[in-house]
Design an enzyme around this catalytic site. Sequence first.
Site, PDB file in Angstrom:
ATOM      1  N   CYS A   1       0.839  -1.201   0.000  1.00 44.76           N
ATOM      2  CA  CYS A   1       0.000   0.000   0.000  1.00 44.76           C
ATOM      3  C   CYS A   1       0.875   1.252   0.000  1.00 44.76           C
ATOM      4  CB  CYS A   1      -0.977  -0.049   1.172  1.00 44.76           C
ATOM      5  SG  CYS A   1      -2.373   1.084   0.983  1.00 44.76           S
TER       6      CYS A   1
ATOM      7  N   HIS B   1      -3.542  -5.158  -0.027  1.00 49.25           N
ATOM      8  CA  HIS B   1      -3.111  -5.709   1.264  1.00 49.25           C
ATOM      9  C   HIS B   1      -3.192  -7.237   1.217  1.00 49.25           C
ATOM     10  CE1 HIS B   1      -2.775  -2.051   3.784  1.00 49.25           C
ATOM     11  NE2 HIS B   1      -3.649  -1.560   2.922  1.00 49.25           N
TER      12      HIS B   1
ATOM     13  N   GLU C   1      -1.841  -9.400   3.041  1.00 54.09           N
ATOM     14  CA  GLU C   1      -1.800 -10.054   4.355  1.00 54.09           C
ATOM     15  C   GLU C   1      -3.175 -10.514   4.821  1.00 54.09           C
ATOM     16  OE1 GLU C   1      -1.834  -5.520   5.340  1.00 54.09           O
ATOM     17  OE2 GLU C   1      -1.154  -6.870   3.742  1.00 54.09           O
TER      18      GLU C   1
END
Length: 551
Positions: free
Chosen positions: A383, A520, A522
């Site tokens: 990001c 993102h 994750e």
Amino acid sequence: MTKFVFVTGGVVSSLGKGIASASLAALLESRGLKVTLIKLDPYLNVDPGTMSPFQHGEVFVTDDGAETDLDLGHYERFIETRMKKANNFTTGQIYKSVLEKERRGDYLGKTVQVIPHVTNEIQDFIKRGAGYGTPEAVDVAIVEIGGTIGDIESLPFVEAVRQLSLRLGPNQAAFVHLTYVPWIAAAGELKTKPTQHTVQKLREIGIQPDALLCRADRAIPDDEREKISLFTNVAQWGVISMPDVDTIYKVPRVLHEQGLDGLICDKLRLNTPPANLKRWDDLVQEVLHPQREVSIAMVGKYVDLSDSYKSLNEALRHAGMKNHAKVNITYIDSENLESEPIEQLAQFDAVLVPGGFGKRGVEGKIKAARFARETKVPYLGICLGMQVATIEFARHVAGLTKANSTEFEPDGAQPVIALITEWKDEDGTIKTRDENSDLGGTMRLGAQSSDVAPGTLAHSIYGPVVTERHRHRYEANVAYLDQLRKAGLVISALTQREQLTEIVELPQTVHPWFMGVQFHPEFKSTPWAGHPLFNAFVKAALDHQTAKAAT
């Protein structure tokens, strides 16, 4: 018909209700049940999207674009069911919905009160999250109530689930209460009085827990469990010891060995096969017996609270397991790095710059990206980490010496990162900034797909299409992409619809592993498979470690 397990907490917060709820869900799922989890947050914010990470930890984003509590990340990492907007709601959302109904006249002129209007609204939200009465209904919905029993703000939630349990009827709901049993060093003993008091408070409200999960820094002896049982009216087999463990992935086994999942199935009259925890045992073995270690520097601005990067930490650890390695994460404050020697990053095997908002510490992140690029240390920017890598490349390689983001320099001469509304028109002028934008409603949120260019590092990781979750406002300015490409920056993925920049990288002939992603990743990592991007990043860090040792 869906059955419910309501999870409450007492004495103090941060005892691990999220992990306990997720672990119970994993146990029930291992018995063949379809399970979901719902988190009720008692704060008045509509969602945690505008809250500081120092206040509330990370904001977890779902595929459908909801900004939610970080506990939903635990849920997705522990069970197969994916979370949605309906799996997390706040007091703010409840009151907002009630007031909108009142304004529309839905209550037909009645006086709107906490009971029954607010509590009924909470019950409706819970049923919606469970798919209650629909073809999408789950077998069991585990509902975690944030805060602790006795907090004034959580009382409407507790009252609502009490009412719901009555309306559902016998054997349709169970109550699990998480409590704290402190060890008093001066006395040399565990103290059960706080647990007695919190259960007493719960029973005053009208709820009798079916199971107590007793958190402590050690296992609770049988005599103390018997004492707790007598004073709380909970059967002794329902008093579960939850000692500290060296990995959260041991918690399902700890709870199963004490019969929690069997107790819940008996209470809810669920006839299931025995739990199969082999995958959890294998996972724990992988965590506890790594073959190598690797060190990664995380250069961020919320490093004083590790929960600010909870999903990111877990994703790195998952990737470590896939590479049979222990990942050691060192948090480096990017604001301090602005004035400190950048050479301190040389001791690490890789550099990661995570997301964030605001100007503070951004120049430190840019320094970190430059160091990784120039010294050929593996770099992953997520990001904002992708944006600072783009700014750094523009300044020091592409000749755009005044490159910046309009987030940090609103009237900058070379806005290589900007809001879409600030991109240059054909006549070269910048569009007007919207100073009145709603911070909670202007972001690119949720899952979007992008096409990946063949022959790139991104393509070797993702294949031709990447679908990931987003949470950001600023984009790489299309007006500067050709200049960046000519200087050697590879734009390896663009969104399918708007053609927005999703992944940037350096050619592997120039740098062994350098990538920035606007999304993102994750949020989609699990301990079972890791995530392909993090798996590749950790492997690159291990390869760099090997090469460094050889020289």
